[in-house]
Write a protein that holds these residues in place. Structure first.
Motif, PDB file in Angstrom:
ATOM      1  N   SER A   1       0.921  -1.242  -0.061  1.00 44.52           N
ATOM      2  CA  SER A   1       0.095  -0.040   0.038  1.00 44.52           C
ATOM      3  C   SER A   1       0.736   1.372   0.029  1.00 44.52           C
ATOM      4  CB  SER A   1      -0.726  -0.138   1.183  1.00 44.52           C
ATOM      5  OG  SER A   1      -1.788  -1.258   0.987  1.00 44.52           O
TER       6      SER A   1
ATOM      7  N   ALA B   1       2.622   1.600  -3.414  1.00 38.15           N
ATOM      8  CA  ALA B   1       1.664   2.110  -4.476  1.00 38.15           C
ATOM      9  C   ALA B   1       1.611   3.694  -4.498  1.00 38.15           C
ATOM     10  CB  ALA B   1      -0.012   1.611  -4.168  1.00 38.15           C
ATOM     11  N   THR B   2       1.943   4.272  -3.478  1.00 39.48           N
ATOM     12  CA  THR B   2       1.734   5.958  -3.485  1.00 39.48           C
ATOM     13  C   THR B   2       2.947   6.406  -3.910  1.00 39.48           C
ATOM     14  OG1 THR B   2       2.600   6.019  -1.125  1.00 39.48           O
ATOM     15  CG2 THR B   2       0.130   5.636  -1.471  1.00 39.48           C
TER      16      THR B   2
ATOM     17  N   ASP C   1       6.110   7.695  -6.162  1.00 43.38           N
ATOM     18  CA  ASP C   1       6.593   8.308  -7.550  1.00 43.38           C
ATOM     19  C   ASP C   1       7.521   7.353  -8.202  1.00 43.38           C
ATOM     20  OD1 ASP C   1       4.749  10.177  -7.741  1.00 43.38           O
ATOM     21  OD2 ASP C   1       6.092  11.496  -6.735  1.00 43.38           O
TER      22      ASP C   1
ATOM     23  N   GLY D   1      -8.190   5.422  -6.801  1.00 41.63           N
ATOM     24  CA  GLY D   1      -7.098   4.948  -7.381  1.00 41.63           C
ATOM     25  C   GLY D   1      -7.114   4.768  -8.844  1.00 41.63           C
TER      26      GLY D   1
ATOM     27  N   HIS E   1     -11.734   2.976  -8.817  1.00 40.10           N
ATOM     28  CA  HIS E   1     -10.409   2.760  -9.276  1.00 40.10           C
ATOM     29  C   HIS E   1     -10.522   2.858 -10.864  1.00 40.10           C
ATOM     30  CE1 HIS E   1      -8.420   1.755  -5.688  1.00 40.10           C
ATOM     31  NE2 HIS E   1      -7.143   1.605  -6.391  1.00 40.10           N
TER      32      HIS E   1
ATOM     33  N   ARG F   1       0.477   4.968 -15.407  1.00 37.66           N
ATOM     34  CA  ARG F   1       0.698   5.614 -14.138  1.00 37.66           C
ATOM     35  C   ARG F   1      -0.240   5.132 -13.050  1.00 37.66           C
ATOM     36  NH1 ARG F   1       5.403   7.933 -13.921  1.00 37.66           N
ATOM     37  NH2 ARG F   1       4.562   9.623 -12.272  1.00 37.66           N
TER      38      ARG F   1
ATOM     39  N   ASP G   1      -1.279   3.147  -9.767  1.00 37.97           N
ATOM     40  CA  ASP G   1      -0.916   2.698  -8.514  1.00 37.97           C
ATOM     41  C   ASP G   1      -0.355   1.249  -8.346  1.00 37.97           C
ATOM     42  OD1 ASP G   1      -1.505   5.449  -7.699  1.00 37.97           O
ATOM     43  OD2 ASP G   1      -3.634   4.625  -7.479  1.00 37.97           O
TER      44      ASP G   1
ATOM     45  N   ARG H   1       5.876   4.364 -12.208  1.00 33.21           N
ATOM     46  CA  ARG H   1       5.774   4.538 -10.639  1.00 33.21           C
ATOM     47  C   ARG H   1       4.796   3.429 -10.199  1.00 33.21           C
ATOM     48  NH1 ARG H   1       0.803   5.698  -9.381  1.00 33.21           N
ATOM     49  NH2 ARG H   1       1.632   6.317  -7.210  1.00 33.21           N
ATOM     50  N   GLY H   2       4.676   3.433  -8.875  1.00 34.27           N
ATOM     51  CA  GLY H   2       3.435   2.423  -8.467  1.00 34.27           C
ATOM     52  C   GLY H   2       4.304   1.190  -8.084  1.00 34.27           C
TER      53      GLY H   2
END
Length: 253
Positions: free
Chosen positions: A28, A31-32, A34, A111, A133, A162, A164, A189-190
Motif C-alpha cells: 500500500s 503504491a503511493t 513516484d 486510485g 479505481h 501511471r 498505483d 511509478r507504483g
C-alpha cells in the motif's frame, strides 16, 4: 530487495520474513510512491525453474529479476515446510490471498490499477470490485519471454498508465522479466505484483482449492485434478525436483 530488511534465505532466494498484514502495508505504501517497485511470489514451480540447468537469456533474466525484486513473498506452503526442515521460520503468503485483500481493502478508495494479461471479463471483474479505481487493461503480445520488443511494449503501457498497482498476470518467467524491464527503464511509478493466476481464481474463471487443502499444502493436487492435461508435467515431473534442490542446499542459509 531495498525496502524490507528482515529476510530469510531459502534455496538461494531471499524471502521477506513477514505475514500478509505486513506485506499489504508495504504494498500500500509502495503504491503511493513516484518510483517503481515490484513484488515476486515464488512457489515450488518457480524455484525449480530458477535452479534448472541452463543459461538461456530468459533464464538468466528471470534469476536477475528475482534477485533484484523489492519484495519477495513465499507463495508456497511446501516451501514453508522445507524451510522448517532447514531450521528457517518462513511464513507462507499466497499471492492470491494478497490480491484478494488488496481488492477488498482498496475497493472503496480512489486510485488506479493496471492488469497486464487476463481477459476483458477479468478486467471487468476488477472494475466491479474496485468501482472507484480507474482500470487499465492490456492484452500483451505473443512471445513475451523471448521478445525484448514485447517486454518494452508492455513497459511503455505501464509507464503511460501511471497506475498505483500493476497486476502482471502473464505467468512466470514473463511477469518477473517484464517487471525487471520496467524497473530498469526507470520511467514508471507504483508497485507491480507478479500474481500468476490470482485474478482467474478470484473472478471465478477458475476454482481455487478449498481452504483445508490450501492449509494442508495440497493446492497443487487440486489444480492437477482440475487441469490434468495442462498441469501433469508441472506437478508430477518438474515439481518433485524441489526435494533434490532442497537436499543440495540443506543446512545453508
Amino acid at each position: 530487495m531495498r525496502w524490507m530488511s528482515d529476510t530469510r534465505e531459502l534455496l538461494g532466494i531471499r524471502f521477506a520474513h513477514c505475514g500478509i498484514e505486513q506485506a499489504l502495508e508495504w504494498i500500500s505504501k509502495a503504491a503511493t510512491r513516484d518510483t517503481f517497485s515490484y513484488v515476486v511470489t515464488p512457489n515450488v514451480d518457480h524455484v525449480v525453474m530458477y535452479w534448472k540447468d541452463g543459461n538461456e537469456p530468459w533464464r538468466l533474466a528471470y534469476r536477475k529479476a528475482v534477485a533484484n525484486c523489492d519484495l519477495c513473498l513465499n507463495d508456497s506452503r511446501v516451501l514453508q515446510r522445507l524451510a522448517r526442515l532447514s531450521g528457517v521460520r518462513l511464513p507462507a503468503v499466497p499471492g492470491s490471498d494478497v490480491v484478494q485483500r488488496l481488492v477488498e481493502d482498496l475497493g472503496g478508495i480512489c486510485g488506479s490499477i493496471a492488469l497486464i494479461g487476463g481477459t476483458p471479463r477479468e478486467a471487468g471483474w476488477i472494475a466491479s470490485a474496485m468501482p472507484r479505481h480507474e482500470v487499465h487493461h492490456m492484452e500483451p503480445p505473443m512471445g513475451v519471454r523471448d521478445s525484448a520488443g514485447a517486454q518494452i511494449e508492455i513497459a511503455k503501457f505501464v509507464e503511460e498508465a501511471r497506475a498505483d498497482i500493476v497486476l502482471l498476470a502473464i505467468g512466470a518467467p514473463q511477469s518477473e522479466m517484464v517487471a525487471l524491464t520496467i524497473a530498469s527503464r526507470g520511467r514508471a511509478r507504483g508497485v507491480a505484483l507478479c500474481i500468476g493466476a490470482s485474478v482467474e481464481f478470484l473472478s471465478g474463471q477458475k476454482r481455487r482449492a478449498p481452504a483445508w487443502m490450501q492449509r494442508a499444502g495440497l493446492e497443487w493436487l487440486f489444480r492437477l485434478v482440475s487441469e490434468p492435461g495442462r498441469l501433469w508435467r508441472r506437478y508430477l515431473v518438474e515439481g518433485p525436483r524441489i526435494f533434490a534442490i532442497w537436499w543440495r542446499h540443506r543446512g545453508t542459509r
